[in-house]
Design a protein around this motif. Structure first.
Motif, PDB file in Angstrom:
ATOM      1  N   THR A   2       0.578  -0.911   0.426  1.00  0.00           N
ATOM      2  CA  THR A   2      -0.122   0.484   0.326  1.00  0.00           C
ATOM      3  C   THR A   2       0.927   1.410   0.033  1.00  0.00           C
ATOM      4  OG1 THR A   2      -1.535  -1.077   1.487  1.00  0.00           O
ATOM      5  CG2 THR A   2      -1.482   1.107   1.009  1.00  0.00           C
ATOM      6  N   LEU A   3       0.258   2.453  -0.905  1.00  0.00           N
ATOM      7  CA  LEU A   3       1.145   3.548  -0.855  1.00  0.00           C
ATOM      8  C   LEU A   3       0.456   4.100   0.125  1.00  0.00           C
ATOM      9  CD1 LEU A   3       3.239   5.020  -1.978  1.00  0.00           C
ATOM     10  CD2 LEU A   3       1.197   6.255  -3.825  1.00  0.00           C
ATOM     11  N   ARG A   4       1.616   5.184   0.500  1.00  0.00           N
ATOM     12  CA  ARG A   4       1.726   5.771   2.438  1.00  0.00           C
ATOM     13  C   ARG A   4       1.864   6.650   2.593  1.00  0.00           C
ATOM     14  NH1 ARG A   4      -2.712   2.746   4.846  1.00  0.00           N
ATOM     15  NH2 ARG A   4      -1.866   0.399   5.603  1.00  0.00           N
ATOM     16  N   SER A   5       1.545   8.078   2.865  1.00  0.00           N
ATOM     17  CA  SER A   5       2.465   9.087   2.959  1.00  0.00           C
ATOM     18  C   SER A   5       2.551   9.006   4.562  1.00  0.00           C
ATOM     19  CB  SER A   5       1.225  10.527   3.295  1.00  0.00           C
ATOM     20  OG  SER A   5      -0.259  10.429   2.345  1.00  0.00           O
ATOM     21  N   VAL A   6       4.295   8.710   4.578  1.00  0.00           N
ATOM     22  CA  VAL A   6       5.157   8.605   5.636  1.00  0.00           C
ATOM     23  C   VAL A   6       5.632  10.360   6.629  1.00  0.00           C
ATOM     24  CG1 VAL A   6       7.477   7.806   6.723  1.00  0.00           C
ATOM     25  CG2 VAL A   6       5.813   6.502   4.943  1.00  0.00           C
ATOM     26  N   VAL A 120      -4.577  19.276  10.669  1.00  0.00           N
ATOM     27  CA  VAL A 120      -5.294  18.028  10.560  1.00  0.00           C
ATOM     28  C   VAL A 120      -5.757  18.533   8.851  1.00  0.00           C
ATOM     29  CG1 VAL A 120      -7.446  16.175  11.192  1.00  0.00           C
ATOM     30  CG2 VAL A 120      -5.527  17.503  12.784  1.00  0.00           C
ATOM     31  N   TYR A 121      -6.508  18.566   8.748  1.00  0.00           N
ATOM     32  CA  TYR A 121      -7.248  18.756   7.539  1.00  0.00           C
ATOM     33  C   TYR A 121      -5.719  19.107   6.724  1.00  0.00           C
ATOM     34  CZ  TYR A 121     -12.261  20.414   8.390  1.00  0.00           C
ATOM     35  OH  TYR A 121     -13.252  20.023   9.121  1.00  0.00           O
ATOM     36  N   ALA A 122      -5.480  20.075   7.019  1.00  0.00           N
ATOM     37  CA  ALA A 122      -4.047  20.222   5.744  1.00  0.00           C
ATOM     38  C   ALA A 122      -3.429  18.661   5.624  1.00  0.00           C
ATOM     39  CB  ALA A 122      -3.206  21.109   5.903  1.00  0.00           C
ATOM     40  N   LEU A 123      -3.615  18.037   6.472  1.00  0.00           N
ATOM     41  CA  LEU A 123      -2.988  16.308   6.290  1.00  0.00           C
ATOM     42  C   LEU A 123      -3.151  16.038   5.845  1.00  0.00           C
ATOM     43  CD1 LEU A 123      -0.212  14.814   7.557  1.00  0.00           C
ATOM     44  CD2 LEU A 123      -1.712  14.214   8.974  1.00  0.00           C
ATOM     45  N   SER A 124      -4.784  16.011   5.894  1.00  0.00           N
ATOM     46  CA  SER A 124      -5.564  14.513   5.178  1.00  0.00           C
ATOM     47  C   SER A 124      -5.939  15.235   3.549  1.00  0.00           C
ATOM     48  CB  SER A 124      -7.025  15.206   5.598  1.00  0.00           C
ATOM     49  OG  SER A 124      -8.180  14.061   5.064  1.00  0.00           O
ATOM     50  N   VAL A 125      -5.326  16.680   3.536  1.00  0.00           N
ATOM     51  CA  VAL A 125      -5.367  16.803   2.258  1.00  0.00           C
ATOM     52  C   VAL A 125      -4.057  16.296   1.388  1.00  0.00           C
ATOM     53  CG1 VAL A 125      -5.116  19.112   0.559  1.00  0.00           C
ATOM     54  CG2 VAL A 125      -7.022  18.920   1.983  1.00  0.00           C
ATOM     55  N   ALA A 126      -3.350  16.362   2.093  1.00  0.00           N
ATOM     56  CA  ALA A 126      -1.768  16.242   1.322  1.00  0.00           C
ATOM     57  C   ALA A 126      -1.522  14.916   1.479  1.00  0.00           C
ATOM     58  CB  ALA A 126      -0.877  16.286   2.464  1.00  0.00           C
ATOM     59  N   ARG A 131      -1.866   9.774  -2.149  1.00  0.00           N
ATOM     60  CA  ARG A 131      -2.571   8.531  -2.490  1.00  0.00           C
ATOM     61  C   ARG A 131      -2.813   8.807  -3.885  1.00  0.00           C
ATOM     62  NH1 ARG A 131      -4.564   4.944   1.996  1.00  0.00           N
ATOM     63  NH2 ARG A 131      -3.794   5.808   3.876  1.00  0.00           N
ATOM     64  N   ALA A 132      -3.008   9.882  -4.379  1.00  0.00           N
ATOM     65  CA  ALA A 132      -3.668   9.725  -5.839  1.00  0.00           C
ATOM     66  C   ALA A 132      -2.199   9.647  -7.261  1.00  0.00           C
ATOM     67  CB  ALA A 132      -4.489  11.318  -6.082  1.00  0.00           C
ATOM     68  N   GLY A 133      -0.931   9.767  -6.484  1.00  0.00           N
ATOM     69  CA  GLY A 133      -0.288  10.079  -6.896  1.00  0.00           C
ATOM     70  C   GLY A 133       0.581  11.551  -7.704  1.00  0.00           C
ATOM     71  N   GLN A 134      -0.982  12.570  -7.600  1.00  0.00           N
ATOM     72  CA  GLN A 134      -0.741  14.453  -7.627  1.00  0.00           C
ATOM     73  C   GLN A 134       1.132  14.627  -7.196  1.00  0.00           C
ATOM     74  OE1 GLN A 134      -4.115  15.491  -6.267  1.00  0.00           O
ATOM     75  NE2 GLN A 134      -4.600  16.254  -8.737  1.00  0.00           N
ATOM     76  N   GLY A 166       4.427  24.486  13.560  1.00  0.00           N
ATOM     77  CA  GLY A 166       5.053  23.051  13.708  1.00  0.00           C
ATOM     78  C   GLY A 166       4.589  22.871  12.135  1.00  0.00           C
ATOM     79  N   ALA A 167       5.664  22.054  11.479  1.00  0.00           N
ATOM     80  CA  ALA A 167       5.506  21.513  10.082  1.00  0.00           C
ATOM     81  C   ALA A 167       6.413  19.445   9.681  1.00  0.00           C
ATOM     82  CB  ALA A 167       6.784  21.890   9.302  1.00  0.00           C
ATOM     83  N   VAL A 168       5.347  18.934   8.799  1.00  0.00           N
ATOM     84  CA  VAL A 168       5.777  17.357   8.537  1.00  0.00           C
ATOM     85  C   VAL A 168       6.417  17.596   7.180  1.00  0.00           C
ATOM     86  CG1 VAL A 168       4.771  16.700  10.922  1.00  0.00           C
ATOM     87  CG2 VAL A 168       3.757  17.085   8.414  1.00  0.00           C
ATOM     88  N   LEU A 169       6.988  16.491   7.057  1.00  0.00           N
ATOM     89  CA  LEU A 169       7.711  16.569   5.627  1.00  0.00           C
ATOM     90  C   LEU A 169       6.623  14.966   5.005  1.00  0.00           C
ATOM     91  CD1 LEU A 169       8.892  16.860   3.125  1.00  0.00           C
ATOM     92  CD2 LEU A 169      10.478  15.771   3.833  1.00  0.00           C
ATOM     93  N   LEU A 170       5.792  14.698   4.151  1.00  0.00           N
ATOM     94  CA  LEU A 170       5.009  14.469   3.852  1.00  0.00           C
ATOM     95  C   LEU A 170       6.190  13.362   3.125  1.00  0.00           C
ATOM     96  CD1 LEU A 170       1.024  14.262   4.140  1.00  0.00           C
ATOM     97  CD2 LEU A 170       3.147  13.307   6.223  1.00  0.00           C
ATOM     98  N   ARG A 171       5.935  11.717   2.893  1.00  0.00           N
ATOM     99  CA  ARG A 171       6.420  11.565   2.154  1.00  0.00           C
ATOM    100  C   ARG A 171       6.365  10.080   1.317  1.00  0.00           C
ATOM    101  NH1 ARG A 171      12.796  10.818   3.289  1.00  0.00           N
ATOM    102  NH2 ARG A 171      13.357  12.067   2.604  1.00  0.00           N
ATOM    103  N   ALA A 172       5.629   9.991  -0.074  1.00  0.00           N
ATOM    104  CA  ALA A 172       5.067   8.855  -0.406  1.00  0.00           C
ATOM    105  C   ALA A 172       6.863   7.201  -0.383  1.00  0.00           C
ATOM    106  CB  ALA A 172       4.995   8.641  -2.173  1.00  0.00           C
ATOM    107  N   GLU A 173       5.798   6.227   1.007  1.00  0.00           N
ATOM    108  CA  GLU A 173       6.676   5.287   0.579  1.00  0.00           C
ATOM    109  C   GLU A 173       5.216   4.241   0.865  1.00  0.00           C
ATOM    110  OE1 GLU A 173       9.211   5.191   3.989  1.00  0.00           O
ATOM    111  OE2 GLU A 173       9.942   7.321   3.493  1.00  0.00           O
TER     112      GLU A 173
END
Length: 315
Positions: A2-6, A120-126, A131-134, A166-173
């Motif tokens: 499964t492709l996830r946002s890590v 939480v909203y921004a995390l959901s959008v990201a 997940r959509a490959g954008q 505060g910030a997080v870097l989300l990466r597709a893995e």
């Protein structure tokens, strides 16, 4: 797989200027004290942005720390999503201001407004975009300068808020780690119990009404997140809640059956930093070694709108 946002990296930044309860109480006289503020909120101090600091500059500092934590270069970032209720300008967005401050010349940037639930909203959008490959790598930032929209003569609100980012870097893995699910809600019928009048303040809040809704709605979204993933409360290692009020935080910890040491609390030192509070608290618990790789972490928040939401993350 499964492709996830890590969550590859976390960062937080607070302005160096600190205003403690005693200094703040001195503005109001005998009716207000450190004990009065602590009893109602759990807050002992808050950080305030200086004249040369902005929503964008605070957010950029948090983003730099998240990138450094991830060992990532800015040129690998595909976009920036900023959650804020206190942007520096109506436009351009805080996100593109941060993009410029980071020296980033590719990708996209936009702001998102959901008050204290914004991160939480921004995390959901990201997460949905990844997940959509954008996108393969996104900075998600919560940054606020609430000190500039407060009525500093209203002790019922001005004692509760602070500034920070505060910030997080989300990466597709591919794999088991990452954002498992997000759950967003809003009910505009209650919009008037927590709002900013006009575009520049002041903030107004019916505290008792907000508290009542917070406990009920956050409890429901926690159950929703657990049910969506067929996970029991006993499986959650950490709760990282919105840092609005120590009573609400403790109530949510008890609901999950978590001991106090498994609930991340920063409200005592940061106060309520709105959309920045969850990523600030997350960054602190990650960098001090409490949250470890593989831990199951529950994020939740409620804010003006009313908006509320939760996210379950395998760190």
């Amino acid at each position: 797989m499964t492709l996830r946002s890590v969550i590859a990296g976390c960062g937080g930044h607070l302005p160096p200027n600190v205003l403690d309860n005693d200094a703040l109480a001195a503005r109001f006289g005998l009716d207000t004290s450190d004990a009065w503020i602590r009893e109602r909120s759990g807050i002992t101090q808050r950080h305030l942005a200086g004249p040369d600091e902005s929503c964008a500059s605070l957010g950029a500092e948090a983003a730099r720390k998240a990138l450094a934590h991830a060992g990532a270069a800015v040129d690998e970032v595909d976009g920036i999503i900023v959650a804020t209720a206190t942007p520096d300008h109506a436009f351009p967005s805080t996100a593109v201001r941060i993009q410029a401050l980071l020296g980033m010349t590719r990708g996209f940037g936009f702001d998102l407004s959901a008050a204290c639930t914004g991160f939480v909203y921004a995390l959901s959008v990201a997460d949905a975009m990844i997940r959509a490959g954008q996108a393969k790598s996104l900075l998600v930032i919560g940054s606020e300068v609430y000190s500039r929209i407060l009525d500093w003569t209203d002790r019922g609100t001005c004692v509760l808020f602070g500034d920070g980012a505060g910030a997080v870097l989300l990466r597709a893995e591919e794999g088991e780690r990452g954002v498992l699910s997000t759950h967003l809600h809003a009910d505009g019928r209650h919009g008037d119990i927590l709002l900013v009048e006009g575009t520049a303040g002041p903030l107004r809040m019916a505290g008792r009404e907000v508290f009542k809704h917070a406990v009920n709605k956050l409890s429901a979204v926690v159950d929703e997140a657990l049910a969506a993933n067929s996970i029991g409360r006993e499986d959650v290692q950490w709760l990282v809640p919105h840092q609005a009020n120590i009573r609400i935080i403790e109530a949510m910890g008890k609901k999950l059956g978590l001991p106090r040491e498994r609930v991340v609390v920063t409200v005592d030192r940061h106060a309520n930093t709105s959309a920045a509070s969850v990523p600030l608290a997350l960054a602190e618990a990650v960098h001090d070694g409490r949250i470890q790789r593989g831990d199951l972490v529950l994020l939740e928040a409620i804010g003006g709108g009313l908006t509320w939401g939760g996210a379950l993350v395998r760190f």
